[in-house]
Design a protein around this motif. Structure first.
Motif, PDB file in Angstrom:
ATOM      1  N   TYR A 112       2.295  11.476   6.605  1.00 37.16           N
ATOM      2  CA  TYR A 112       3.686  11.086   6.344  1.00 37.16           C
ATOM      3  C   TYR A 112       3.921   9.646   6.790  1.00 37.16           C
ATOM      4  O   TYR A 112       4.620   8.883   6.105  1.00 37.16           O
ATOM      5  N   CYS A 113       3.354   9.252   7.919  1.00 30.46           N
ATOM      6  CA  CYS A 113       3.499   7.875   8.400  1.00 30.46           C
ATOM      7  C   CYS A 113       2.976   6.883   7.357  1.00 30.46           C
ATOM      8  O   CYS A 113       3.581   5.831   7.128  1.00 30.46           O
ATOM      9  N   LYS A 114       1.865   7.220   6.704  1.00 28.68           N
ATOM     10  CA  LYS A 114       1.303   6.356   5.667  1.00 28.68           C
ATOM     11  C   LYS A 114       2.238   6.258   4.461  1.00 28.68           C
ATOM     12  O   LYS A 114       2.440   5.183   3.902  1.00 28.68           O
ATOM     13  N   VAL A 115       2.808   7.383   4.070  1.00 29.68           N
ATOM     14  CA  VAL A 115       3.731   7.398   2.932  1.00 29.68           C
ATOM     15  C   VAL A 115       4.989   6.602   3.270  1.00 29.68           C
ATOM     16  O   VAL A 115       5.485   5.818   2.455  1.00 29.68           O
ATOM     17  N   ALA A 116       5.516   6.773   4.478  1.00 26.58           N
ATOM     18  CA  ALA A 116       6.704   6.026   4.910  1.00 26.58           C
ATOM     19  C   ALA A 116       6.403   4.529   4.931  1.00 26.58           C
ATOM     20  O   ALA A 116       7.235   3.710   4.513  1.00 26.58           O
ATOM     21  N   HIS A 117       5.209   4.167   5.400  1.00 29.92           N
ATOM     22  CA  HIS A 117       4.808   2.755   5.417  1.00 29.92           C
ATOM     23  C   HIS A 117       4.791   2.202   3.995  1.00 29.92           C
ATOM     24  O   HIS A 117       5.258   1.081   3.742  1.00 29.92           O
ATOM     25  N   HIS A 118       4.262   2.976   3.067  1.00 28.37           N
ATOM     26  CA  HIS A 118       4.228   2.568   1.657  1.00 28.37           C
ATOM     27  C   HIS A 118       5.648   2.328   1.141  1.00 28.37           C
ATOM     28  O   HIS A 118       5.911   1.331   0.453  1.00 28.37           O
ATOM     29  N   SER A 119       6.553   3.207   1.474  1.00 25.86           N
ATOM     30  CA  SER A 119       7.936   3.053   1.040  1.00 25.86           C
ATOM     31  C   SER A 119       8.545   1.771   1.605  1.00 25.86           C
ATOM     32  O   SER A 119       9.214   1.018   0.891  1.00 25.86           O
ATOM     33  N   LEU A 120       8.290   1.503   2.878  1.00 26.52           N
ATOM     34  CA  LEU A 120       8.842   0.294   3.497  1.00 26.52           C
ATOM     35  C   LEU A 120       8.252  -0.972   2.875  1.00 26.52           C
ATOM     36  O   LEU A 120       8.940  -1.991   2.749  1.00 26.52           O
ATOM     37  N   LYS A 121       6.983  -0.912   2.462  1.00 26.34           N
ATOM     38  CA  LYS A 121       6.399  -2.057   1.751  1.00 26.34           C
ATOM     39  C   LYS A 121       7.142  -2.299   0.438  1.00 26.34           C
ATOM     40  O   LYS A 121       7.390  -3.449   0.061  1.00 26.34           O
ATOM     41  N   GLU A 122       7.513  -1.227  -0.231  1.00 23.47           N
ATOM     42  CA  GLU A 122       8.276  -1.351  -1.479  1.00 23.47           C
ATOM     43  C   GLU A 122       9.671  -1.927  -1.206  1.00 23.47           C
ATOM     44  O   GLU A 122      10.155  -2.772  -1.956  1.00 23.47           O
ATOM     45  N   PHE A 123      10.320  -1.463  -0.137  1.00 19.42           N
ATOM     46  CA  PHE A 123      11.627  -2.013   0.234  1.00 19.42           C
ATOM     47  C   PHE A 123      11.519  -3.500   0.543  1.00 19.42           C
ATOM     48  O   PHE A 123      12.399  -4.281   0.198  1.00 19.42           O
ATOM     49  N   ARG A 124      10.462  -3.872   1.224  1.00 20.59           N
ATOM     50  CA  ARG A 124      10.280  -5.263   1.634  1.00 20.59           C
ATOM     51  C   ARG A 124      10.196  -6.187   0.422  1.00 20.59           C
ATOM     52  O   ARG A 124      10.661  -7.319   0.468  1.00 20.59           O
ATOM     53  N   LYS A 125       9.638  -5.691  -0.679  1.00 13.38           N
ATOM     54  CA  LYS A 125       9.544  -6.487  -1.905  1.00 13.38           C
ATOM     55  C   LYS A 125      10.926  -6.878  -2.424  1.00 13.38           C
ATOM     56  O   LYS A 125      11.079  -7.920  -3.053  1.00 13.38           O
ATOM     57  N   GLY A 127      13.449  -7.624  -0.559  1.00 11.70           N
ATOM     58  CA  GLY A 127      13.809  -8.790   0.217  1.00 11.70           C
ATOM     59  C   GLY A 127      15.029  -8.655   1.107  1.00 11.70           C
ATOM     60  O   GLY A 127      15.401  -9.599   1.775  1.00 11.70           O
ATOM     61  N   ASN A 128      15.650  -7.508   1.143  1.00 19.69           N
ATOM     62  CA  ASN A 128      16.803  -7.289   2.018  1.00 19.69           C
ATOM     63  C   ASN A 128      16.356  -6.611   3.310  1.00 19.69           C
ATOM     64  O   ASN A 128      15.480  -5.764   3.294  1.00 19.69           O
ATOM     65  N   HIS A 129      16.972  -7.001   4.416  1.00 20.38           N
ATOM     66  CA  HIS A 129      16.727  -6.372   5.723  1.00 20.38           C
ATOM     67  C   HIS A 129      15.260  -6.443   6.143  1.00 20.38           C
ATOM     68  O   HIS A 129      14.738  -5.525   6.763  1.00 20.38           O
ATOM     69  N   VAL A 130      14.609  -7.551   5.822  1.00 20.46           N
ATOM     70  CA  VAL A 130      13.169  -7.715   6.063  1.00 20.46           C
ATOM     71  C   VAL A 130      12.837  -7.581   7.549  1.00 20.46           C
ATOM     72  O   VAL A 130      11.857  -6.908   7.909  1.00 20.46           O
TER      73      VAL A 130
END
Length: 167
Positions: A112-125, A127-130
């Motif tokens: 789950y930690c890996k999946v959550a990390h993947h999601s945060l990488k997508e959010f980071r793209k 550009g908000n709340h980096v």
């Protein structure tokens, strides 16, 4: 049987063209009834149906789907979980709030930690709340993400809520 029910049933078809057509019709229809019908399909025993439902919800982009997509990030099938992680990222701030909330509750497995990390990488793209995202990503990349990530996500959740209230 109405068109929504027929299209939901077609998500289980063995024919990929039928599934694709049904998903696209549901996305085009959007609306409260469609979103709720698709949310219900996120727990279908068939992987194919869960995948199609997650994909359609991501394409619709309704904030109502944020928490159900975060829950789908715990799916036993990696493809469904990762698609849900990408889908929730497409929801913007409501999705980010849901992911941080999910990390505070569901970071019991490294998967789950890996999946959550993947999601945060997508959010980071986006550009908000980096800066806030990077703090949680760093915790997920650490030695004991199951321990550090929930704390970092809780802090990020509080920070994000303050930022949103100030706007």
């Amino acid at each position: 049987m109405n068109s929504i029910e027929r299209n939901i049933n077609d998500l289980a078809s063995d024919d990929g063209v039928v599934r694709d057509r049904a998903r696209k019709a549901l996305v085009a229809a959007q609306g409260h009834e469609v979103v709720h019908a698709l949310i219900a399909e996120l727990v279908d025993p068939r992987k194919r149906v869960r995948w199609e439902a997650a994909k359609a919800l991501a394409d619709i982009g309704s904030p109502v789907a944020a928490l159900p997509l975060v829950h789908a990030m715990t799916d036993e099938d990696d493809e469904v979980a990762w698609l849900a992680a990408e889908g929730v990222a497409s929801l913007g701030e409501p999705g980010l709030l849901a992911v941080f909330s999910g990390i505070t509750r569901d970071c019991h497995s490294l998967e789950y930690c890996k999946v959550a990390h993947h999601s945060l990488k997508e959010f980071r793209k986006i550009g908000n709340h980096v800066e806030v995202i990077d703090k949680v990503k760093k915790a997920l990349e650490g030695v004991e993400p199951k321990l550090s990530a929930p704390i970092a996500a809780y802090r990020a959740l509080q920070e994000l809520k303050l930022d949103m209230a100030a706007k």
